[in-house]
Design a protein around this motif. Structure first.
Motif, PDB file in Angstrom:
ATOM      1  N   GLN A 187       8.499  -1.105   9.359  1.00 42.92           N
ATOM      2  CA  GLN A 187       7.872   0.116   8.866  1.00 42.92           C
ATOM      3  C   GLN A 187       6.356   0.081   9.026  1.00 42.92           C
ATOM      4  OE1 GLN A 187       9.691   1.956   5.171  1.00 42.92           O
ATOM      5  NE2 GLN A 187      10.533  -0.122   5.103  1.00 42.92           N
ATOM      6  N   TYR A 188       5.748  -1.075   8.761  1.00 42.59           N
ATOM      7  CA  TYR A 188       4.302  -1.198   8.964  1.00 42.59           C
ATOM      8  C   TYR A 188       3.946  -1.009  10.438  1.00 42.59           C
ATOM      9  CZ  TYR A 188       2.695  -2.539   4.331  1.00 42.59           C
ATOM     10  OH  TYR A 188       2.350  -2.512   3.005  1.00 42.59           O
ATOM     11  N   TRP A 189       4.756  -1.601  11.304  1.00 43.24           N
ATOM     12  CA  TRP A 189       4.515  -1.472  12.744  1.00 43.24           C
ATOM     13  C   TRP A 189       4.572  -0.004  13.174  1.00 43.24           C
ATOM     14  CZ3 TRP A 189       8.411  -0.708  16.763  1.00 43.24           C
ATOM     15  CH2 TRP A 189       7.873  -0.789  18.044  1.00 43.24           C
TER      16      TRP A 189
ATOM     17  N   THR B 127       6.250  -1.916  -0.684  1.00 45.12           N
ATOM     18  CA  THR B 127       5.737  -3.290  -0.642  1.00 45.12           C
ATOM     19  C   THR B 127       5.454  -3.799  -2.046  1.00 45.12           C
ATOM     20  OG1 THR B 127       4.752  -2.836   1.514  1.00 45.12           O
ATOM     21  CG2 THR B 127       3.955  -4.778   0.340  1.00 45.12           C
TER      22      THR B 127
ATOM     23  N   ALA C 283       4.251   2.686  11.150  1.00 45.93           N
ATOM     24  CA  ALA C 283       3.234   3.465  10.441  1.00 45.93           C
ATOM     25  C   ALA C 283       1.861   3.348  11.099  1.00 45.93           C
ATOM     26  CB  ALA C 283       3.152   3.022   8.986  1.00 45.93           C
ATOM     27  N   PHE C 284       1.529   2.159  11.583  1.00 46.16           N
ATOM     28  CA  PHE C 284       0.203   1.942  12.154  1.00 46.16           C
ATOM     29  C   PHE C 284       0.212   1.934  13.680  1.00 46.16           C
ATOM     30  CE2 PHE C 284      -0.149   0.386   7.825  1.00 46.16           C
ATOM     31  CZ  PHE C 284      -1.318   1.009   7.424  1.00 46.16           C
ATOM     32  N   SER C 285       1.318   2.373  14.266  1.00 45.41           N
ATOM     33  CA  SER C 285       1.434   2.449  15.716  1.00 45.41           C
ATOM     34  C   SER C 285       0.578   3.587  16.267  1.00 45.41           C
ATOM     35  CB  SER C 285       2.903   2.676  16.089  1.00 45.41           C
ATOM     36  OG  SER C 285       3.025   3.057  17.422  1.00 45.41           O
TER      37      SER C 285
ATOM     38  N   LYS D 194       2.209   6.093   4.663  1.00 44.76           N
ATOM     39  CA  LYS D 194       1.586   4.802   4.339  1.00 44.76           C
ATOM     40  C   LYS D 194       1.588   4.551   2.833  1.00 44.76           C
ATOM     41  CE  LYS D 194      -1.008   4.964   8.556  1.00 44.76           C
ATOM     42  NZ  LYS D 194      -2.129   5.620   9.173  1.00 44.76           N
TER      43      LYS D 194
ATOM     44  N   LEU E 131      10.276  -4.137   6.084  1.00 41.18           N
ATOM     45  CA  LEU E 131       8.886  -3.830   5.772  1.00 41.18           C
ATOM     46  C   LEU E 131       7.984  -3.996   6.996  1.00 41.18           C
ATOM     47  CD1 LEU E 131       8.445  -5.382   2.218  1.00 41.18           C
ATOM     48  CD2 LEU E 131       8.419  -2.967   2.829  1.00 41.18           C
ATOM     49  N   ILE E 132       8.168  -5.066   7.746  1.00 40.04           N
ATOM     50  CA  ILE E 132       7.346  -5.298   8.943  1.00 40.04           C
ATOM     51  C   ILE E 132       7.569  -4.186   9.960  1.00 40.04           C
ATOM     52  CG2 ILE E 132       7.057  -6.832  10.939  1.00 40.04           C
ATOM     53  CD1 ILE E 132       7.544  -9.177   8.952  1.00 40.04           C
TER      54      ILE E 132
ATOM     55  N   LEU F  92       5.049   3.418   1.937  1.00 37.57           N
ATOM     56  CA  LEU F  92       5.212   2.045   2.409  1.00 37.57           C
ATOM     57  C   LEU F  92       4.512   1.071   1.461  1.00 37.57           C
ATOM     58  CD1 LEU F  92       6.300   0.174   4.541  1.00 37.57           C
ATOM     59  CD2 LEU F  92       4.353   0.747   5.981  1.00 37.57           C
ATOM     60  N   GLY F  93       3.342   1.449   0.963  1.00 40.70           N
ATOM     61  CA  GLY F  93       2.646   0.616  -0.019  1.00 40.70           C
ATOM     62  C   GLY F  93       3.434   0.483  -1.308  1.00 40.70           C
TER      63      GLY F  93
END
Length: 137
Positions: A115-117, A69, A119-121, A62, A112-113, A65-66
């Motif tokens: 990866q966020y999906w 971003t 990461a927070f899955s 995360k 990015l979307i 990923l930040g």
């Protein structure tokens, strides 16, 4: 230490493969320009953490990923400001090929979307936590 050989969920596996390609290209680029780029080389600890299913893997994933971003946002804001000043100078060139912005921006947003999906899955969280349970219990 008991190491589980359970495969990661498919979205996480695809992301790990993409990260491996990124790491290879980052290493080649670093050798060519004789400089370290933490924006791309920062993926190596993420890959190691996810593959080894360490306790810190989710946090560093995360965090990376930040950083991505933040970096892409800075590049985007810089491009918008530069476009207001000299629109003809705002272009992305890779191997002497101009990459059109109408393809580049949606590609970055999709990456990015995705990866966020991942990461927070909940599947990713269960995958990383299952390893912690096998170590403790």
């Amino acid at each position: 230490m008991n190491i589980s050989l359970k495969m990661p969920p498919l979205p996480l596996l695809l992301l790990i493969i993409a990260y491996c390609f990124t790491a290879v290209f980052a290493i080649i680029r670093s050798l060519n320009i004789h400089s370290i780029d933490l924006f791309t080389l920062g993926v190596i600890p993420v890959i190691a953490g996810l593959l080894l299913r360490t306790t810190w893997a989710g946090i560093i994933f995360k965090l990376y990923l930040g950083i991505q971003t933040l970096g892409f946002t800075a590049f985007g804001i810089t491009a918008v400001v530069a476009y207001q000043i000299t629109p003809e100078d705002v272009k992305v060139v890779l191997n002497n090929q101009v990459i059109p912005m109408q393809y580049l921006v949606p590609s970055i947003l999709f990456a990015l979307i995705f990866q966020y999906w991942v990461a927070f899955s909940s599947k990713t969280k269960r995958y990383l936590q299952a390893h912690i349970k096998t170590i403790k219990g």
